[in-house]
Design a protein around this motif. Structure first.
Motif, PDB file in Angstrom:
ATOM      1  N   THR A 154       8.230  -7.181   5.843  1.00  0.00           N
ATOM      2  CA  THR A 154       7.089  -6.993   5.009  1.00  0.00           C
ATOM      3  C   THR A 154       6.739  -5.991   5.262  1.00  0.00           C
ATOM      4  OG1 THR A 154       7.378  -9.360   5.795  1.00  0.00           O
ATOM      5  CG2 THR A 154       5.213  -8.210   5.070  1.00  0.00           C
ATOM      6  N   ASP A 189       5.842 -12.537   1.863  1.00  0.00           N
ATOM      7  CA  ASP A 189       5.053 -13.559   1.127  1.00  0.00           C
ATOM      8  C   ASP A 189       4.812 -13.085   0.730  1.00  0.00           C
ATOM      9  OD1 ASP A 189       2.931 -15.189   0.932  1.00  0.00           O
ATOM     10  OD2 ASP A 189       2.219 -15.830   2.629  1.00  0.00           O
ATOM     11  N   GLU A 191       2.782 -13.093  -2.306  1.00  0.00           N
ATOM     12  CA  GLU A 191       1.557 -13.895  -3.141  1.00  0.00           C
ATOM     13  C   GLU A 191       0.502 -13.734  -1.289  1.00  0.00           C
ATOM     14  OE1 GLU A 191      -0.772 -17.691  -4.336  1.00  0.00           O
ATOM     15  OE2 GLU A 191       0.885 -17.976  -3.433  1.00  0.00           O
ATOM     16  N   THR A 192       0.707 -13.324  -0.871  1.00  0.00           N
ATOM     17  CA  THR A 192      -0.605 -13.259   0.061  1.00  0.00           C
ATOM     18  C   THR A 192      -0.433 -11.122   0.415  1.00  0.00           C
ATOM     19  OG1 THR A 192      -0.317 -15.213   1.552  1.00  0.00           O
ATOM     20  CG2 THR A 192      -1.015 -12.337   2.983  1.00  0.00           C
ATOM     21  N   LEU A 193       0.436 -11.008   0.513  1.00  0.00           N
ATOM     22  CA  LEU A 193       0.590  -9.599   0.592  1.00  0.00           C
ATOM     23  C   LEU A 193       0.366  -8.731  -0.749  1.00  0.00           C
ATOM     24  CD1 LEU A 193       1.688  -6.957   1.547  1.00  0.00           C
ATOM     25  CD2 LEU A 193       4.301  -7.099   0.146  1.00  0.00           C
ATOM     26  N   ALA A 195      -2.503 -10.393  -2.271  1.00  0.00           N
ATOM     27  CA  ALA A 195      -2.827 -10.626  -2.294  1.00  0.00           C
ATOM     28  C   ALA A 195      -4.372  -9.186  -2.143  1.00  0.00           C
ATOM     29  CB  ALA A 195      -3.689 -11.604  -1.925  1.00  0.00           C
ATOM     30  N   HIS A 196      -4.121  -8.692  -0.266  1.00  0.00           N
ATOM     31  CA  HIS A 196      -4.230  -7.654   0.281  1.00  0.00           C
ATOM     32  C   HIS A 196      -4.506  -6.364  -0.433  1.00  0.00           C
ATOM     33  CE1 HIS A 196      -5.188  -9.656   3.949  1.00  0.00           C
ATOM     34  NE2 HIS A 196      -3.636 -10.679   4.023  1.00  0.00           N
TER      35      HIS A 196
END
Length: 328
Positions: A154, A189, A191-193, A195-196
């Motif tokens: 990540t 991930d 989607e979360t990355l 979004a951030h």
């Protein structure tokens, strides 16, 4: 055996020979600087659990705070028997660790043009999209001797996607995409990355609208904006958020260079320079900076130099347009 493999093997052997490794990066870190330093450190901790591995820096990034903090500062004496690895940093004056010279040995891993070499070992590939791409390639080359997990992948993927402009910049190659795919296989991930990385708050969106309304264009097609201290206060911006203005200036046809001038708390002016088709790093180097051919930065110490730099940029664009075809 290629020269590339030889230098990577030397770096891995050097890592294996040390019990203590300190990792650092450049000041005012971006996704690649943080991703490569944190990613390499995580990889080394997994691969060599018996070693002490630390990330030691003097500044951070609010934008990337979701990745977590670096390690607590070490006392000076911890450096004397340590290997120090500097990532994504073209010259020693930009290292985010003033104690770098206390280390026993220094290794440089970087994808910027190697104008000012340093380090006992230096692995520089300026055609790469990012230093994170290099770190991932290092892992792939020696994956029988190294380990990677979701956390490390990540970090590295973060720098890969940000420094390649979401895989759109010219330096993106088939290798870049294949390496990205390999990292995703570790369960990143996205989607979360994303979004951030890409969701913006209301003030930032208002600032973006303001930039689009107030940006200016020189005679031959240089887009620019000076984000002064007053503007930063108006939109409640950190200097890092203010610097994002450069990314809002790039979508105008026939404008092949764009510059954002950012007032800094110490009175200096940070300049972010971008271009398409034409190389602009020579202009950055003229004004206390450097970097990639089309993505670079500079520092001014007098507001009068803004006009001088814009005049030089406009002249460069005019010359390029007069001598080249195919630009949009």
């Amino acid at each position: 055996m290629t020269e590339q493999y030889k230098i990577m093997r030397k770096i891995l052997n050097k890592i294996k020979s040390y019990d203590k490794i300190i990792v650092t990066r450049h000041v005012r870190p971006d996704g690649d600087a943080i991703g490569s330093s944190r990613g390499l450190a995580a990889m080394l901790r997994l691969s060599f659990p018996e070693k002490k591995v630390y990330v030691q820096t003097e500044d951070s990034s609010d934008y990337l705070a979701f990745l977590g903090p670096d390690d607590a500062p070490l006392p000076d004496e911890e450096y004397k028997d340590a290997l120090l690895i500097v990532l994504d940093t073209a010259s020693v004056d930009r290292i985010s660790n003033k104690r770098y010279s206390l280390a026993k040995e220094i290794i440089k891993i970087d994808h910027h043009i190697d104008i000012r070499p340093y380090g006992k070992l230096s692995w520089v590939e300026d055609w790469r999209s990012s230093t994170c791409e290099m770190v991932a390639f290092f892992y792939e080359t020696f994956k029988k001797e190294l380990k990677l997990d979701k956390e490390a992948a990540t970090y590295i993927f973060t720098g890969l996607v940000t420094d390649s402009g979401r895989f759109r910049y010219e330096a993106t190659t088939g290798d870049t995409l294949r390496i990205g795919g390999m990292l995703l296989d570790y369960g990143v991930d996205t989607e979360t990355l994303y979004a951030h990385l890409y969701l913006e708050d209301y003030d930032q969106l208002k600032f973006q609208a303001y930039v689009l309304e107030h940006m200016q264009i020189t005679e031959h097609g240089v887009v620019y904006l000076h984000v002064d201290a007053e503007m930063q206060r108006k939109f409640n911006l950190t200097t890092e958020q203010a610097s994002e203005a450069v990314s809002y200036l790039k979508y105008i046809k026939e404008c092949i260079a764009w510059l954002a001038f950012i007032d800094m708390p110490d009175g200096s002016i940070r300049v972010r320079l971008r271009s398409r088709f034409m190389f602009i790093n020579g202009l950055a180097e003229k004004y206390n900076g450097g970097g990639h051919q089309c993505t670079c930065g500079a520092t001014l110490y007098d507001k009068a130099d803004i006009d001088k730099m814009l005049a030089d940029a406009d002249e460069m664009v005019a010359e390029y347009k007069n001598t080249h075809e195919g630009w949009l």
